[in-house]
Motif scaffolding. Structure first.
Motif, mmCIF file in Angstrom:
data_model
loop_
_atom_site.group_PDB
_atom_site.id
_atom_site.type_symbol
_atom_site.label_atom_id
_atom_site.label_comp_id
_atom_site.label_asym_id
_atom_site.label_seq_id
_atom_site.Cartn_x
_atom_site.Cartn_y
_atom_site.Cartn_z
ATOM 1 N N GLU A 79 0.858 -1.187 0.000
ATOM 2 C CA GLU A 79 0.000 0.000 0.000
ATOM 3 C C GLU A 79 0.888 1.229 0.000
ATOM 4 O OE1 GLU A 79 -3.694 2.172 0.194
ATOM 5 O OE2 GLU A 79 -2.986 0.245 -0.589
ATOM 6 N N LYS A 80 0.765 2.005 -1.065
ATOM 7 C CA LYS A 80 1.622 3.172 -1.264
ATOM 8 C C LYS A 80 3.082 2.704 -1.274
ATOM 9 C CE LYS A 80 -1.809 6.349 0.587
ATOM 10 N NZ LYS A 80 -2.133 7.377 1.622
ATOM 11 N N PHE A 128 -6.411 -8.787 1.567
ATOM 12 C CA PHE A 128 -6.611 -8.244 0.226
ATOM 13 C C PHE A 128 -7.427 -6.956 0.306
ATOM 14 C CE2 PHE A 128 -9.938 -11.213 1.280
ATOM 15 C CZ PHE A 128 -11.123 -10.616 0.851
ATOM 16 N N LYS A 129 -7.316 -6.164 -0.741
ATOM 17 C CA LYS A 129 -8.054 -4.911 -0.831
ATOM 18 C C LYS A 129 -9.250 -5.111 -1.747
ATOM 19 C CE LYS A 129 -7.192 0.066 -1.260
ATOM 20 N NZ LYS A 129 -6.167 1.097 -1.616
ATOM 21 N N TYR A 130 -10.414 -4.669 -1.289
ATOM 22 C CA TYR A 130 -11.645 -4.844 -2.052
ATOM 23 C C TYR A 130 -12.491 -3.590 -1.883
ATOM 24 C CZ TYR A 130 -16.081 -7.022 -3.543
ATOM 25 O OH TYR A 130 -17.268 -7.333 -4.179
ATOM 26 N N LYS A 131 -12.690 -2.879 -2.988
ATOM 27 C CA LYS A 131 -13.482 -1.643 -2.988
ATOM 28 C C LYS A 131 -12.994 -0.669 -1.911
ATOM 29 C CE LYS A 131 -17.540 -3.723 -5.135
ATOM 30 N NZ LYS A 131 -19.003 -3.975 -5.063
ATOM 31 N N ILE A 175 -9.100 -17.108 -1.805
ATOM 32 C CA ILE A 175 -10.181 -16.446 -2.528
ATOM 33 C C ILE A 175 -9.646 -15.730 -3.772
ATOM 34 C CG2 ILE A 175 -10.054 -14.213 -1.316
ATOM 35 C CD1 ILE A 175 -13.170 -14.321 -1.216
ATOM 36 N N TYR A 176 -10.506 -15.679 -4.792
ATOM 37 C CA TYR A 176 -10.215 -14.893 -5.993
ATOM 38 C C TYR A 176 -11.476 -14.128 -6.360
ATOM 39 C CZ TYR A 176 -9.131 -13.530 -10.760
ATOM 40 O OH TYR A 176 -8.930 -12.800 -11.901
ATOM 41 N N LEU A 177 -11.348 -12.805 -6.543
ATOM 42 C CA LEU A 177 -12.494 -11.945 -6.831
ATOM 43 C C LEU A 177 -12.244 -11.151 -8.103
ATOM 44 C CD1 LEU A 177 -12.945 -10.509 -3.209
ATOM 45 C CD2 LEU A 177 -14.333 -12.311 -4.260
ATOM 46 N N ALA A 198 -19.606 -17.397 -5.672
ATOM 47 C CA ALA A 198 -20.608 -16.408 -5.260
ATOM 48 C C ALA A 198 -20.638 -15.301 -6.304
ATOM 49 C CB ALA A 198 -20.274 -15.844 -3.883
ATOM 50 N N ASP A 199 -21.655 -14.436 -6.215
ATOM 51 C CA ASP A 199 -21.732 -13.331 -7.177
ATOM 52 C C ASP A 199 -20.922 -12.118 -6.721
ATOM 53 O OD1 ASP A 199 -23.330 -12.473 -5.114
ATOM 54 O OD2 ASP A 199 -25.173 -12.359 -6.273
ATOM 55 N N SER A 200 -20.464 -12.136 -5.460
ATOM 56 C CA SER A 200 -19.609 -11.071 -4.941
ATOM 57 C C SER A 200 -19.025 -11.539 -3.616
ATOM 58 C CB SER A 200 -20.404 -9.769 -4.740
ATOM 59 O OG SER A 200 -21.324 -9.917 -3.670
ATOM 60 N N LEU A 201 -18.128 -10.738 -3.054
ATOM 61 C CA LEU A 201 -17.545 -11.105 -1.767
ATOM 62 C C LEU A 201 -18.615 -11.308 -0.708
ATOM 63 C CD1 LEU A 201 -15.172 -11.462 0.216
ATOM 64 C CD2 LEU A 201 -15.071 -8.975 0.417
ATOM 65 N N PHE A 202 -19.621 -10.432 -0.700
ATOM 66 C CA PHE A 202 -20.664 -10.498 0.326
ATOM 67 C C PHE A 202 -21.903 -11.253 -0.142
ATOM 68 C CE2 PHE A 202 -18.113 -6.753 1.386
ATOM 69 C CZ PHE A 202 -17.797 -7.046 2.700
ATOM 70 N N GLY A 203 -21.788 -11.948 -1.263
ATOM 71 C CA GLY A 203 -22.897 -12.760 -1.746
ATOM 72 C C GLY A 203 -22.994 -14.074 -0.988
ATOM 73 N N LYS A 204 -23.873 -14.937 -1.448
ATOM 74 C CA LYS A 204 -24.064 -16.233 -0.801
ATOM 75 C C LYS A 204 -23.107 -17.242 -1.430
ATOM 76 C CE LYS A 204 -27.561 -19.557 0.646
ATOM 77 N NZ LYS A 204 -29.010 -19.910 0.615
#
Length: 331
Positions: A79-80, A128-131, A175-177, A198-204
């Motif tokens: 990061e930076k 990992f960094k996500y959004k 995990i892979y997103l 899943a359809d996203s990190l916070f999906g089912k």
């Protein structure tokens, strides 16, 4: 006739034992504590010469925390201008915690202490960094769940923000997103590697319709998914000579709702007698592209306590049974 049958049984038993001993030896080396290594390259690392890289050893960490038993399972984020290296920190008579080291040049690391501790054992801290937020998925098998942690003041103050999977005892979740693919690879105690999607990190998160990706002595994730020009690669532990002896690379190809796997680099990392810290074996790798012209990677390994070997009967019998069963099922 009875003597003939008895001779056949004995011959069959000898053949089976030879197969078992070839696949997973009964006498296995006496491994000791774990250390972390790291390096960089200007091109995608088709191979890694650990002899040329630096090591942060058990002894180095003991100088900062004298209760250290080992440091293992390294994952990093940059990061930076700072490298943040998270690792499993096992201390005397305690569960594993998540420790942190930082570096401004990726060469000299400073121990920053414990960033996450729980009543249960923690390891494998994939960060990992996500959004624009930082998350961690450690191994939390003893909590009977795969937990997602969020950093409220990165790189500290980690709190559970979601439970990705409940009522499961799974190891080393990787995990892979992406915009088109979200998958989670993780293994159980029966040497099966499962794929969730899943359809996203916070999906089912649900089991993929092709539930099991790998079985047997190479069926436990050993690091973060990473990509080359041909697609996704997952480091996978090789346990044929006992836990932590080596690491192979598998390519995962996803297409039309299914996927295939191929072993592309057997023993990509393995024990090296010329390096004290990694003389017994290696079992973890995290590779990332940190800018347009450079790759950075971290890994771990353990050392030989001695040149003697320990007798291990249960492991070879178990792993050979699993491999034989899988061979029959996959025919």
């Amino acid at each position: 006739m009875k003597k003939y049958i008895a001779s056949l049984i004995i011959l069959f038993g000898i053949i089976v034992l030879l197969i078992i001993n070839y696949r997973t030896p009964f006498f296995q080396q006496d491994g000791g504590g774990w250390s972390v290594g790291y390096g960089e390259s200007n091109t995608y690392p088709e191979n890694i010469n650990v002899k040329e890289n630096q090591v942060y050893s058990i002894e180095s960490l003991k100088k900062q925390n004298d209760s250290t038993v080992f440091l293992a399972d390294p994952f990093f984020v940059k990061e930076k201008d700072t490298f943040y290296l998270f690792f499993e920190h096992k201390k005397t008579k305690n569960n594993g915690d998540i420790g942190l080291m930082t570096s401004v040049d990726g060469k000299k690391y400073q121990y920053r202490g414990t960033v996450l501790t729980q009543k249960f054992h923690l390891s494998y801290p994939q960060v990992f960094k996500y959004k624009n937020n930082f998350y961690m998925i450690p191994e939390s098998k003893q909590a009977n769940a795969i937990l997602l942690y969020k950093a409220h003041h990165f790189p500290f103050d980690w709190k559970v923000c979601d439970t990705l999977l409940k009522n499961v005892r799974l190891k080393d979740p990787s995990i892979y997103l992406s915009d088109s693919l979200n998958i989670l690879a993780t293994s159980d105690d029966k040497l099966n590697l499962y794929i969730y999607q899943a359809d996203s990190l916070f999906g089912k998160w649900k089991l993929h319709k092709k539930t099991i990706a790998l079985r047997g002595t190479e069926a436990r994730p050993g690091g973060r998914f990473f990509a080359d020009k041909k697609g996704l690669i997952l480091p996978v532990q090789n346990c044929t000579n006992g836990y932590g002896c080596g690491l192979s690379l598998y390519r995962f190809s996803f297409k039309d709702g299914s996927y295939s796997t191929a072993r592309i680099a057997p023993f990509f990392l393995k024990g090296n007698k010329d390096i004290k810290e990694f003389s017994a074996g290696m079992h973890q790798l995290d590779v990332q592209r940190i800018d347009n012209n450079k790759y950075y990677y971290v890994y771990d390994g353990n050392r030989l306590n001695s040149d003697s070997k320990k007798l291990n009967i249960y492991g070879p019998l178990k792993w050979t049974y699993v491999d034989l069963k899988n061979w029959i099922l996959n025919r």
